[in-house]
Enzyme design. Structure first.
Site, PDB file in Angstrom:
ATOM      1  N   SER A  33      -7.878 -25.287  15.267  1.00 44.69           N
ATOM      2  CA  SER A  33      -8.127 -26.321  13.838  1.00 44.69           C
ATOM      3  C   SER A  33      -7.389 -25.160  13.079  1.00 44.69           C
ATOM      4  O   SER A  33      -7.628 -24.502  12.218  1.00 44.69           O
ATOM      5  CB  SER A  33      -9.863 -26.648  13.435  1.00 44.69           C
ATOM      6  N   HIS A  64      -6.128 -31.256  13.868  1.00 40.92           N
ATOM      7  CA  HIS A  64      -5.154 -31.089  15.314  1.00 40.92           C
ATOM      8  C   HIS A  64      -4.019 -32.191  15.243  1.00 40.92           C
ATOM      9  O   HIS A  64      -4.116 -33.523  15.449  1.00 40.92           O
ATOM     10  CB  HIS A  64      -6.464 -31.724  17.218  1.00 40.92           C
ATOM     11  N   HIS A  86     -10.661 -31.034  23.233  1.00 41.11           N
ATOM     12  CA  HIS A  86     -11.566 -29.846  22.968  1.00 41.11           C
ATOM     13  C   HIS A  86     -12.579 -30.931  24.010  1.00 41.11           C
ATOM     14  O   HIS A  86     -13.004 -32.224  23.644  1.00 41.11           O
ATOM     15  CB  HIS A  86     -12.466 -30.418  22.175  1.00 41.11           C
ATOM     16  N   TYR A  88     -15.542 -31.959  23.601  1.00 42.55           N
ATOM     17  CA  TYR A  88     -16.605 -32.835  22.852  1.00 42.55           C
ATOM     18  C   TYR A  88     -16.089 -34.104  22.430  1.00 42.55           C
ATOM     19  O   TYR A  88     -16.484 -35.061  21.999  1.00 42.55           O
ATOM     20  CB  TYR A  88     -17.115 -32.060  21.141  1.00 42.55           C
ATOM     21  N   GLU A  89     -14.373 -34.058  22.956  1.00 43.10           N
ATOM     22  CA  GLU A  89     -13.859 -35.722  22.452  1.00 43.10           C
ATOM     23  C   GLU A  89     -14.019 -36.231  23.378  1.00 43.10           C
ATOM     24  O   GLU A  89     -13.608 -37.733  23.564  1.00 43.10           O
ATOM     25  CB  GLU A  89     -12.561 -35.264  22.358  1.00 43.10           C
ATOM     26  N   ALA A 116     -10.343 -21.190  15.546  1.00 40.18           N
ATOM     27  CA  ALA A 116     -11.192 -21.429  14.252  1.00 40.18           C
ATOM     28  C   ALA A 116     -12.779 -21.675  15.199  1.00 40.18           C
ATOM     29  O   ALA A 116     -13.086 -21.627  15.537  1.00 40.18           O
ATOM     30  CB  ALA A 116     -10.716 -22.224  13.268  1.00 40.18           C
ATOM     31  N   MET A 217     -15.863 -23.899  19.398  1.00 38.19           N
ATOM     32  CA  MET A 217     -16.270 -24.885  20.457  1.00 38.19           C
ATOM     33  C   MET A 217     -14.389 -25.174  21.438  1.00 38.19           C
ATOM     34  O   MET A 217     -14.888 -26.033  21.796  1.00 38.19           O
ATOM     35  CB  MET A 217     -15.999 -26.458  20.045  1.00 38.19           C
ATOM     36  N   SER A 218     -13.921 -23.734  21.840  1.00 35.43           N
ATOM     37  CA  SER A 218     -12.891 -24.008  22.436  1.00 35.43           C
ATOM     38  C   SER A 218     -12.401 -22.845  23.677  1.00 35.43           C
ATOM     39  O   SER A 218     -13.565 -22.166  23.448  1.00 35.43           O
ATOM     40  CB  SER A 218     -11.372 -24.502  21.774  1.00 35.43           C
ATOM     41  N   ASN A 241     -15.967 -19.346   8.402  1.00 36.99           N
ATOM     42  CA  ASN A 241     -16.682 -19.533   7.916  1.00 36.99           C
ATOM     43  C   ASN A 241     -18.060 -18.530   8.039  1.00 36.99           C
ATOM     44  O   ASN A 241     -17.606 -17.582   9.605  1.00 36.99           O
ATOM     45  CB  ASN A 241     -17.224 -21.068   8.163  1.00 36.99           C
ATOM     46  N   HIS A 253     -16.441 -28.709   8.782  1.00 40.64           N
ATOM     47  CA  HIS A 253     -15.587 -28.814   8.756  1.00 40.64           C
ATOM     48  C   HIS A 253     -13.984 -28.833   7.843  1.00 40.64           C
ATOM     49  O   HIS A 253     -13.301 -27.910   8.304  1.00 40.64           O
ATOM     50  CB  HIS A 253     -14.614 -29.792   9.857  1.00 40.64           C
TER      51      HIS A 253
HETATM   52  N1  HPA Z   1     -19.550 -22.625  15.198  1.00 43.38           N
HETATM   53  C1  HPA Z   1     -18.433 -23.191  16.023  1.00 43.38           C
HETATM   54  N2  HPA Z   1     -17.257 -24.016  16.001  1.00 43.38           N
HETATM   55  C2  HPA Z   1     -16.946 -23.228  15.107  1.00 43.38           C
HETATM   56  C3  HPA Z   1     -17.393 -22.340  13.512  1.00 43.38           C
HETATM   57  C4  HPA Z   1     -18.407 -22.402  13.776  1.00 43.38           C
HETATM   58  O1  HPA Z   1     -19.015 -22.257  12.453  1.00 43.38           O
HETATM   59  N3  HPA Z   1     -16.485 -22.763  12.935  1.00 43.38           N
HETATM   60  C5  HPA Z   1     -15.327 -23.050  13.121  1.00 43.38           C
HETATM   61  N4  HPA Z   1     -15.676 -23.110  14.101  1.00 43.38           N
END
Ligand code: HPA
Length: 278
Positions: A33, A64, A86, A88-89, A116, A217-218, A241, A253
């Site tokens: 991402s 993406h 992903h 989650y999609e 990310a 998440m990947s 973050n 996001h």
């Molecule tokens: N958590 C999960 N996935 C992420 C995060 C997060 O804080 N930041 C970017 N992808």
């Protein structure tokens, strides 16, 4: 019962790509991402949209793009995934990892994964880059291993070793490149969750106790599939973050995409250096 991906499905995609390219890529690169820009500097590029490939899942996430870019980076033939799939999609684990299977059937021996991630280690700050040295397969621990279903004996063994998911030599190479370029390179364990909700403060305290330094998440399913086929893997997380262990901040996001702008040049320098060193 999931529908598992078959070797025939993998090969239908592989053949469709082979028809359009005249080089043999040696490195597969998956861009996370906010990190898509690197694909735009691929030279002699052939772009293939996921939507033009048979049986191929399409990335639905903002930030993406959805195509393979095949060409040269630092003089090395590469296949770049601009946009990943992903779990989650709503795709199956087989669909999520189909691109890595296709890389294997294309004869690509190396994989660079980027993502990310939230920084769980208390010292990590947004904008940092972390070399992934190991991973926590939390999705797998709850029954979502991408290798479930009939084993693809053509590619690997039923019970693959995972003692070194990330190649120690490539880790050293990345450390050296970072040093040469005066980039502070963090290191640590990436924990893979399904998302799409970000973690609660209790989730994050649990992850920290379990040894996670970053969370996302990947990546984890892709690396399991890569190792099943004995690919050598380098992993880089961009810390977008700080994990919200005490519940005082909110994760969005948008901040993930924003942080990508600071992270991309550093990740790009490391990837270019690693490609030169291969
Ligand atoms: N958590 C999960 N996935 C992420 C995060 C997060 O804080 N930041 C970017 N992808």
């Amino acid at each position: 019962m999931q529908n598992f991906i078959t070797i025939e499905q993998i090969d239908s995609v592989t053949q469709a790509i082979k028809k359009q390219i005249s080089i043999q890529p040696v490195v597969g690169i998956i861009l996370g991402s906010g990190l898509n820009d690197l694909a735009d500097s691929v030279q002699k590029a052939v772009r293939i949209s996921y939507s033009d490939l048979p049986n191929f899942p399409v990335s639905t996430v903002h930030g993406h793009a959805g195509c393979f870019v095949i060409g040269e980076l630092e003089g090395k033939p590469v296949l770049v995934m601009q946009g990943r799939i992903h779990y989650y999609e709503g795709y199956t684990m087989g669909q999520v990892t189909l691109p890595v299977r296709v890389m294997q059937r294309l004869g690509i021996p190396n994989l660079i994964v980027t993502n990310a991630a939230g920084g769980v280690h208390p010292d990590f700050e947004p904008g940092d880059v972390m070399l992934i040295t190991d991973q926590l397969n939390l999705m797998g621990m709850s029954g979502l291993n991408p290798l479930m279903g009939p084993n693809l004996d053509e590619i690997g063994t039923r019970f693959p070793d995972m003692s070194r998911p990330y190649d120690p030599q490539y880790c050293d190479l990345a450390r050296n490149i970072a040093k040469e370029n005066k980039i502070t390179l963090r290191e640590g364990v990436y924990a893979g969750l399904s998302g799409p909700s970000f973690e609660s403060p209790a989730d994050l305290r649990f992850l920290r106790l379990a040894g996670a330094d970053a969370v996302g998440m990947s990546t984890v399913p892709e690396v399991i599939i890569a190792r099943h086929g004995n690919m050598r893997v380098l992993g880089l997380s961009g810390v977008s973050n700080k994990a919200n262990l005490d519940g005082t901040t909110v994760t969005t996001h948008e901040e993930v995409i924003e942080a990508g702008k600071v992270i991309t040049p550093k990740v790009e320098k490391i990837i270019r250096g690693v490609l030169r060193g291969l």
